[in-house]
Design an enzyme around this catalytic site. Structure first.
Site, PDB file in Angstrom:
ATOM      1  N   ASP A 277       9.952   1.945 -60.398  1.00  0.00           N
ATOM      2  CA  ASP A 277      11.299   1.914 -60.428  1.00  0.00           C
ATOM      3  C   ASP A 277      11.809   1.385 -61.654  1.00  0.00           C
ATOM      4  O   ASP A 277      11.020   0.858 -62.369  1.00  0.00           O
ATOM      5  CB  ASP A 277      11.644   0.773 -59.120  1.00  0.00           C
ATOM      6  CG  ASP A 277      10.686  -0.458 -59.213  1.00  0.00           C
ATOM      7  OD1 ASP A 277      10.226  -0.750 -60.263  1.00  0.00           O
ATOM      8  OD2 ASP A 277      10.677  -1.071 -58.104  1.00  0.00           O
TER       9      ASP A 277
ATOM     10  N   ASN B 158      10.256  -9.350 -48.234  1.00  0.00           N
ATOM     11  CA  ASN B 158      10.996  -8.637 -47.458  1.00  0.00           C
ATOM     12  C   ASN B 158      10.154  -7.168 -46.906  1.00  0.00           C
ATOM     13  O   ASN B 158      10.916  -6.553 -45.985  1.00  0.00           O
ATOM     14  CB  ASN B 158      12.361  -8.377 -47.428  1.00  0.00           C
ATOM     15  CG  ASN B 158      12.728  -7.546 -48.736  1.00  0.00           C
ATOM     16  OD1 ASN B 158      11.768  -6.806 -49.283  1.00  0.00           O
ATOM     17  ND2 ASN B 158      13.990  -7.195 -48.965  1.00  0.00           N
TER      18      ASN B 158
ATOM     19  N   HIS C 250       9.432  -4.836 -48.899  1.00  0.00           N
ATOM     20  CA  HIS C 250       9.978  -3.712 -49.734  1.00  0.00           C
ATOM     21  C   HIS C 250       8.746  -3.192 -50.487  1.00  0.00           C
ATOM     22  O   HIS C 250       7.810  -4.066 -50.902  1.00  0.00           O
ATOM     23  CB  HIS C 250      11.108  -3.880 -50.673  1.00  0.00           C
ATOM     24  CG  HIS C 250      10.974  -4.707 -51.657  1.00  0.00           C
ATOM     25  ND1 HIS C 250      11.952  -5.370 -52.199  1.00  0.00           N
ATOM     26  CD2 HIS C 250      10.122  -5.035 -52.682  1.00  0.00           C
ATOM     27  CE1 HIS C 250      11.757  -6.167 -53.419  1.00  0.00           C
ATOM     28  NE2 HIS C 250      10.432  -5.815 -53.551  1.00  0.00           N
TER      29      HIS C 250
ATOM     30  N   GLU D 194      14.140  -1.060 -49.949  1.00  0.00           N
ATOM     31  CA  GLU D 194      14.557  -2.299 -49.407  1.00  0.00           C
ATOM     32  C   GLU D 194      14.487  -1.835 -47.640  1.00  0.00           C
ATOM     33  O   GLU D 194      14.430  -0.638 -47.357  1.00  0.00           O
ATOM     34  CB  GLU D 194      15.812  -2.544 -49.580  1.00  0.00           C
ATOM     35  CG  GLU D 194      15.996  -3.049 -51.048  1.00  0.00           C
ATOM     36  CD  GLU D 194      15.380  -4.363 -51.388  1.00  0.00           C
ATOM     37  OE1 GLU D 194      14.390  -4.930 -50.522  1.00  0.00           O
ATOM     38  OE2 GLU D 194      16.017  -5.284 -52.234  1.00  0.00           O
TER      39      GLU D 194
HETATM   40  P1  PGA Z   1       6.244  -9.721 -57.481  1.00  0.00           P
HETATM   41  O1  PGA Z   1       7.339  -8.646 -56.915  1.00  0.00           O
HETATM   42  O2  PGA Z   1       5.268  -9.197 -57.920  1.00  0.00           O
HETATM   43  O3  PGA Z   1       7.100 -10.202 -58.653  1.00  0.00           O
HETATM   44  O4  PGA Z   1       6.121 -10.507 -56.290  1.00  0.00           O
HETATM   45  C1  PGA Z   1       6.633  -7.615 -56.035  1.00  0.00           C
HETATM   46  C2  PGA Z   1       7.738  -6.744 -55.508  1.00  0.00           C
HETATM   47  O5  PGA Z   1       8.858  -7.204 -55.304  1.00  0.00           O
HETATM   48  O6  PGA Z   1       7.313  -5.587 -55.375  1.00  0.00           O
END
Ligand code: PGA
Length: 240
Positions: free
Chosen positions: A67, A129, A131, A136
């Protein structure tokens, strides 16, 4: 889905980096799917160290990132910058072989991946959450690479990287869930208590409310958790 719970993030980084190094030794033109965020940083450090020690050649490797933000005012917060500074600048991958989805290319991104031969290993983090990438909750499991609006929770979670929450981009372009599921192998890493509910839901639901639960229909997924991230799972699921 295979679950591996390890004592430390360092142990996880060691095993996951070995998988990438072994893949590249066996298949010098492998296609790797990469993730940003704090979770994969130790894995990238371990890949860099092993690549140096073992003189691993990345010159024919293609990478596709999950992404990228849209309308981002600050290049140093872009995922391109993240990947350059945490991995690409320290290995001999060719920058032209490192791909990111964008407003311009997103409609062709899935085809570009296919043309490259498909992703051999896709690395994932997970949002609090549930994702994966910027898919999302509510995103269709059939989705291809697409433009998406970030949920409040994600904007809030990502604000720690920015000077001010108002600077966090609110939209992004992301591989879809179907794009991710087309990878030959998927490795998801979850670290910390903040991810425990998302990991619980991943193993106990199959529902768009938890995008990571889509992985349960894939036949080659390993989820690496530290003990905190696995803390809500029943003991019988947890093998060390
Ligand atoms: P993080 O993010 O590794 O900074 O916890 C993971 C994500 O949001 O996929």
């Amino acid at each position: 889905m295979e679950l591996k719970v390890l004592k430390s993030s360092k142990d996880i980084a060691d095993l996951v980096s070995n998988e990438f190094i072994n893949l590249i030794k066996e298949k010098p033109n492998a296609v790797i799917g990469l993730a940003t965020g704090s979770t994969p940083i130790e894995t990238y450090e371990a890949i860099i160290n092993k690549a140096k020690k073992e003189m691993i050649d990345f010159s024919s490797i293609q990478s596709f990132n999950l992404d990228e933000y849209l309308n981002n005012q600050d290049f140093s917060q872009s995922y391109r910058y993240f990947m350059d500074s945490h991995l690409f600048d320290y290995i001999n991958i060719k920058k032209e072989n490192t791909h990111f989805p964008s407003e311009e290319n997103y409609k062709n991104y899935d085809d570009e991946i296919k043309k490259a031969g498909g992703i051999d290993i896709q690395l994932l983090g997970i949002g609090a959450n549930g994702h994966i990438g910027f898919n999302e909750p509510g995103t269709s499991f059939d989705s291809k690479t697409h433009i998406t609006q970030l949920k409040e929770k994600t904007i809030h979670d990502n604000a720690r990287f920015f000077k001010d929450i108002s600077l966090v981009p609110t939209s992004a372009v992301s591989m879809g869930i179907n794009t991710i599921l087309n990878s030959k192998r998927i490795i998801l890493i979850a670290l910390g208590k903040n991810k425990a509910q998302a990991i619980y839901d991943t193993f106990n639901k199959y529902d768009v409310s938890c995008p990571a639960s889509s992985l349960s229909k894939h036949n080659n997924v390993t989820i690496y958790c530290d003990e905190e991230a696995a803390s809500l799972l029943k003991k019988e699921l947890v093998h060390e």
